[in-house]
Design an enzyme around this catalytic site. Structure first.
Site, PDB file in Angstrom:
ATOM      1  CB  SER A  19       1.226 -13.658 -27.524  1.00  0.00           C
ATOM      2  OG  SER A  19       1.036 -14.755 -27.076  1.00  0.00           O
ATOM      3  CG  HIS A  39      -2.446 -24.639 -34.913  1.00  0.00           C
ATOM      4  ND1 HIS A  39      -1.959 -24.836 -33.594  1.00  0.00           N
ATOM      5  CD2 HIS A  39      -2.670 -23.252 -34.862  1.00  0.00           C
ATOM      6  CE1 HIS A  39      -2.267 -23.775 -32.879  1.00  0.00           C
ATOM      7  NE2 HIS A  39      -2.416 -22.834 -33.587  1.00  0.00           N
ATOM      8  N   GLY A  75      -5.168 -16.499 -32.459  1.00  0.00           N
ATOM      9  CA  GLY A  75      -6.042 -17.305 -31.471  1.00  0.00           C
ATOM     10  C   GLY A  75      -6.796 -16.468 -30.539  1.00  0.00           C
ATOM     11  N   GLY A  76      -6.312 -16.280 -29.096  1.00  0.00           N
ATOM     12  CA  GLY A  76      -6.895 -15.813 -28.143  1.00  0.00           C
ATOM     13  C   GLY A  76      -7.740 -14.539 -28.485  1.00  0.00           C
ATOM     14  CD  GLU A 104      -3.048 -24.880 -30.380  1.00  0.00           C
ATOM     15  OE1 GLU A 104      -4.258 -25.025 -30.567  1.00  0.00           O
ATOM     16  OE2 GLU A 104      -2.545 -23.901 -29.683  1.00  0.00           O
ATOM     17  N   GLY A 114      -0.484 -18.523 -27.295  1.00  0.00           N
ATOM     18  CA  GLY A 114      -1.205 -18.414 -25.995  1.00  0.00           C
ATOM     19  C   GLY A 114      -0.360 -18.332 -24.893  1.00  0.00           C
ATOM     20  CD  GLU A 167       0.081 -19.885 -35.755  1.00  0.00           C
ATOM     21  OE1 GLU A 167      -0.670 -19.071 -35.220  1.00  0.00           O
ATOM     22  OE2 GLU A 167      -0.220 -21.057 -35.383  1.00  0.00           O
ATOM     23  CG  ASN A 207      -6.880 -21.209 -34.627  1.00  0.00           C
ATOM     24  OD1 ASN A 207      -8.138 -22.027 -34.620  1.00  0.00           O
ATOM     25  ND2 ASN A 207      -5.776 -21.649 -34.368  1.00  0.00           N
ATOM     26  CD1 TRP A 208     -12.674 -17.413 -33.684  1.00  0.00           C
ATOM     27  CD2 TRP A 208     -14.628 -18.517 -34.029  1.00  0.00           C
ATOM     28  NE1 TRP A 208     -13.513 -16.723 -34.359  1.00  0.00           N
ATOM     29  CE2 TRP A 208     -14.713 -17.268 -34.364  1.00  0.00           C
ATOM     30  CE3 TRP A 208     -15.827 -19.275 -33.888  1.00  0.00           C
ATOM     31  CZ2 TRP A 208     -15.911 -16.695 -35.067  1.00  0.00           C
ATOM     32  CZ3 TRP A 208     -17.045 -18.817 -34.398  1.00  0.00           C
ATOM     33  CH2 TRP A 208     -17.020 -17.716 -35.049  1.00  0.00           C
ATOM     34  CE  LYS A 209      -5.126 -21.385 -30.927  1.00  0.00           C
ATOM     35  NZ  LYS A 209      -3.869 -21.272 -30.103  1.00  0.00           N
TER      36      LYS A 209
HETATM   37  P1  PGA Z   1      -2.725 -17.237 -29.803  1.00  0.00           P
HETATM   38  O1  PGA Z   1      -2.789 -18.234 -30.897  1.00  0.00           O
HETATM   39  O2  PGA Z   1      -3.084 -15.763 -30.631  1.00  0.00           O
HETATM   40  O3  PGA Z   1      -3.693 -17.397 -28.799  1.00  0.00           O
HETATM   41  O4  PGA Z   1      -1.300 -16.880 -29.320  1.00  0.00           O
HETATM   42  C1  PGA Z   1      -2.279 -18.306 -31.967  1.00  0.00           C
HETATM   43  C2  PGA Z   1      -2.380 -19.623 -32.963  1.00  0.00           C
HETATM   44  O5  PGA Z   1      -2.431 -20.563 -32.281  1.00  0.00           O
HETATM   45  O6  PGA Z   1      -2.976 -19.462 -33.975  1.00  0.00           O
END
Ligand code: PGA
Length: 249
Positions: free
Chosen positions: A212, A94, A233-234, A96, A172, A166, A9-11
């Site tokens: 994470s 998600h 994500g990251g 967010e 993050g 999640e 997930n590149w966000k």
């Molecule tokens: P993260 O994000 O790996 O940066 O913790 C995961 C996500 O939000 O899908």
């Protein structure tokens, strides 16, 4: 049997050019194994990244979709538009989106149904915030997100959905759920699905862990019987880290 999946997930990261470069590198390095690898890019990257994908085990996804099919909804992107780029997956709900854009269970239910109707596979996210875990409400929170978001689907449609657990406190933050915490929740989710749709559907549902996840902890997390992969994500922003997670299977 259910699929093993690693979805990036590149966000809101990477320009179009950077994104295409990253996708090309991942495409080069992905091996045709039984692990399904998905790149969930920003909307404007989808059509170009689609052209960079040549491997059979690499797929494309969006990070969100509109809750309407078409029309006067300035700035929105419909499921049919997503599908027309070559994307096959879409992340829905998600944390967010739930917190910053106030997307509630009813809206996410609507988006899930639109995605399914368009032939996209929803990656439906759930997870508790820290205060909910600390007060022991995490199981209840996740249960209600899944029940309200998905449990009016037919068994056939539910069978097409990928779930992603999640914990919001792990996203993050660098603090991942422990393998035991992940397994406990994933097992509870599978039991919930089994009660509603039966064991066959539950056993075939892929449940991803997110929060994470990195090359150093992926193996331990993925070795749990009910953890079928990750939503990353990251660490998906670097081909080396992302491929390190893919090879953890
Ligand atoms: P993260 O994000 O790996 O940066 O913790 C995961 C996500 O939000 O899908």
């Amino acid at each position: 049997m259910r699929k093993k999946i690693v979805a990036g997930n590149w966000k809101m990261n990477k320009t179009l050019q950077e994104g295409v470069e990253l996708a090309k590198t991942v495409n080069r390095q992905v091996e045709d194994t039984d692990v399904v690898v998905i790149l969930c890019t920003p909307f404007i990257h989808l059509a170009e990244v689609s052209k960079a994908i040549t491997k059979d085990s690499l797929f494309l996804g969006a990070q969100n979709c509109a809750s309407e099919t078409s029309g006067a909804f300035t700035g929105e992107v419909s499921v049919d538009m997503i599908k027309s780029t070559g994307a096959e997956y879409v992340i829905i709900g998600h944390s967010e989106r739930r917190s910053y854009y106030h997307e509630d269970d009813a809206l996410l239910n609507k988006k899930t149904k639109l995605a399914l109707a368009a032939g996209l596979t929803p990656i439906f996210c759930c997870g508790e915030v820290l205060a909910e875990r600390q007060s022991g409400k995490h199981m209840q929170v996740v249960k209600s997100q899944i029940e309200n978001g998905l449990f009016d689907l037919s068994a056939e449609d539910f069978g097409k959905v990928v779930l992603a657990y999640e914990p919001v406190w792990a996203i993050g933050t660098g603090v991942n759920a422990t393998a035991d915490q992940a397994q406990e929740m994933h097992k509870a989710i599978r039991d919930l699905v089994s009660e509603k749709y039966g064991t066959r559907v539950a056993e075939n549902t892929s449940i991803l862990y997110g929060g994470s996840c990195k090359p150093s902890n992926a193996k331990e997390l993925f070795s749990n019987p009910d953890v079928d992969g990750g939503l990353i994500g990251g660490a998906s922003l670097s081909a080396a880290d992302f491929m390190g997670i893919v090879s953890a299977f």
